[in-house]
Write an enzyme that holds these catalytic residues in place. Sequence first.
Site, PDB file in Angstrom:
ATOM      1  N   GLY A 103       0.960  -1.295   0.192  1.00 22.20           N
ATOM      2  CA  GLY A 103      -0.046   0.057   0.104  1.00 22.20           C
ATOM      3  C   GLY A 103       0.896   1.362  -0.007  1.00 22.20           C
ATOM      4  O   GLY A 103       0.457   2.247  -0.637  1.00 22.20           O
TER       5      GLY A 103
ATOM      6  N   THR B  67      -7.363 -11.075  13.024  1.00 19.84           N
ATOM      7  CA  THR B  67      -8.393 -10.171  12.756  1.00 19.84           C
ATOM      8  C   THR B  67      -7.974  -8.889  11.492  1.00 19.84           C
ATOM      9  O   THR B  67      -6.816  -8.745  12.010  1.00 19.84           O
ATOM     10  CB  THR B  67      -8.456  -9.316  14.177  1.00 19.84           C
ATOM     11  OG1 THR B  67      -9.118 -10.463  14.947  1.00 19.84           O
ATOM     12  CG2 THR B  67      -9.741  -8.491  13.861  1.00 19.84           C
TER      13      THR B  67
ATOM     14  N   CYS C  60      15.785  -0.112   2.136  1.00 20.27           N
ATOM     15  CA  CYS C  60      16.047  -1.281   3.146  1.00 20.27           C
ATOM     16  C   CYS C  60      17.681  -1.850   3.047  1.00 20.27           C
ATOM     17  O   CYS C  60      18.036  -2.479   4.113  1.00 20.27           O
ATOM     18  CB  CYS C  60      15.210  -2.318   2.531  1.00 20.27           C
ATOM     19  SG  CYS C  60      13.513  -1.931   1.940  1.00 20.27           S
TER      20      CYS C  60
HETATM   21  N1  PLP Z   1       9.380  -5.371  -3.352  1.00 16.85           N
HETATM   22  C1  PLP Z   1       9.797  -4.466  -3.625  1.00 16.85           C
HETATM   23  C2  PLP Z   1      10.200  -4.360  -5.070  1.00 16.85           C
HETATM   24  C3  PLP Z   1       9.885  -3.247  -2.946  1.00 16.85           C
HETATM   25  O1  PLP Z   1      10.645  -2.039  -3.347  1.00 16.85           O
HETATM   26  C4  PLP Z   1       9.795  -3.463  -1.502  1.00 16.85           C
HETATM   27  C5  PLP Z   1       9.823  -2.069  -0.602  1.00 16.85           C
HETATM   28  O2  PLP Z   1      10.850  -1.333  -0.604  1.00 16.85           O
HETATM   29  C6  PLP Z   1       9.068  -4.549  -0.935  1.00 16.85           C
HETATM   30  C7  PLP Z   1       9.082  -5.573  -1.784  1.00 16.85           C
HETATM   31  C8  PLP Z   1       8.608  -4.734   0.461  1.00 16.85           C
HETATM   32  O3  PLP Z   1       7.427  -4.126   0.886  1.00 16.85           O
HETATM   33  P1  PLP Z   1       6.993  -3.564   2.195  1.00 16.85           P
HETATM   34  O4  PLP Z   1       7.755  -2.348   2.415  1.00 16.85           O
HETATM   35  O5  PLP Z   1       5.622  -3.279   2.050  1.00 16.85           O
HETATM   36  O6  PLP Z   1       7.264  -4.667   3.174  1.00 16.85           O
END
Ligand code: PLP
Length: 395
Positions: free
Chosen positions: A202, A239, A329
Amino acid sequence: MGNKIYYLDNNATTKTDPAVLEAMLPYFGEEYANPSGVYSFAQGAKKAIDDAREQAASFLNADPKEIVFTSGGTESDNMAIKGIAYANTDKGRHIITSKIEHHAILNTCKYLEKQGFEVTYLPVDKYGIVDPGELKKALRKDTVLVSIMYANNEIGTIQDISTLARVTKEAGAYFHTDAVQAAGKTALDVKELGIDMLSLSGHKFHGPKGTGLLYLRKGVRIHSFMQGGHHEFNRRAGTENVPGIAGIGKACAIAAAHLADNNDMKRIKALRDSLEKGILEKIPDVQVNGHPGKRVDNTLNVSVRHIEGEAMLIHMDFEGICASSGSACTSGSLEPSHVLLACGVDHETAHGSIRFSFSKYSSQEDVDKVMEVLPGITQKLRSMSPMWNERKKNR
Ligand code: PLP
């Protein structure tokens, strides 16, 4: 926050659309019932989930029952990969993915390798494209799943998903795509793509953080990795996050309208292209990473040779500019991007990469600000770089 922010990190997260927030608020307030309640007070919460499921299904051209709401892209990816792997051990234990996936996929695959599964990581070309021919060669009798991302989070490269899915289906395996970075940037039609599963998050398209969904084609059986109640048609216990689900549903509806209005996307692409052109004109020795054409319209990844991406980011931060030197990340680690390395970019050039990513809230002012400060920042950093000075001497 006092100083003006120039936010160009929309692949890390996006601003929540005010209409999304508005759609969520009742379920934090008066409509607090558990949607599983049998009394009429629960009907409001239940309807919010039903409506969101319709909105998400319509966004993807799926059936509402094929939508499973999750806590985000990471959970959707885990659910798809582990779910298929554990449900199909009688057929085999081989999985195929690519070297440029997000860590939500790569680390899930690494985990499964430790559990006795075998994973093939397909290479990509210099633009980050997976060759369907390579996939065909890698498919085996015991291959149960192929997972290839739709659009890459760092360089924006878009894969030929329908061809990859077709090749996979011909070999009798399931096909999943992580479309987290494609949602809201390009139309997604699961039927046209011919896929079995698709993950969304989202917060990457103006919805709330901590929300996601998995499209799970009717008839595809997955193993549940969470035990509990019978929520989400027995596919995801717990939930429901009613405000979050109402929010991601609204974000799907807004994104569908945004994509239908071609001018919106054209404007974002024009901004991205003008920044790309400006950087190439004003800063020497720069390369653009990713595919020139097959790339989501909001993403620009450039390597400024002989300086560190992190140093550029810090200097831009002093000016209120938010950008990234890879995926959010992985930033903070000194390892160069695994995506750029897989594209054959050398370590030093990969270290000098920065990513600008736009959204519907981006403006010309953001581009102008970067162009006002970045040429000076790179000049200053290069003047202190022994590699740059060496290069100038040898010219
Ligand atoms: N997959 C991709 C290609 C993404 O860029 C990201 C987030 O950077 C994710 C998965 C992970 O999504 P979320 O942050 O909702 O866990």
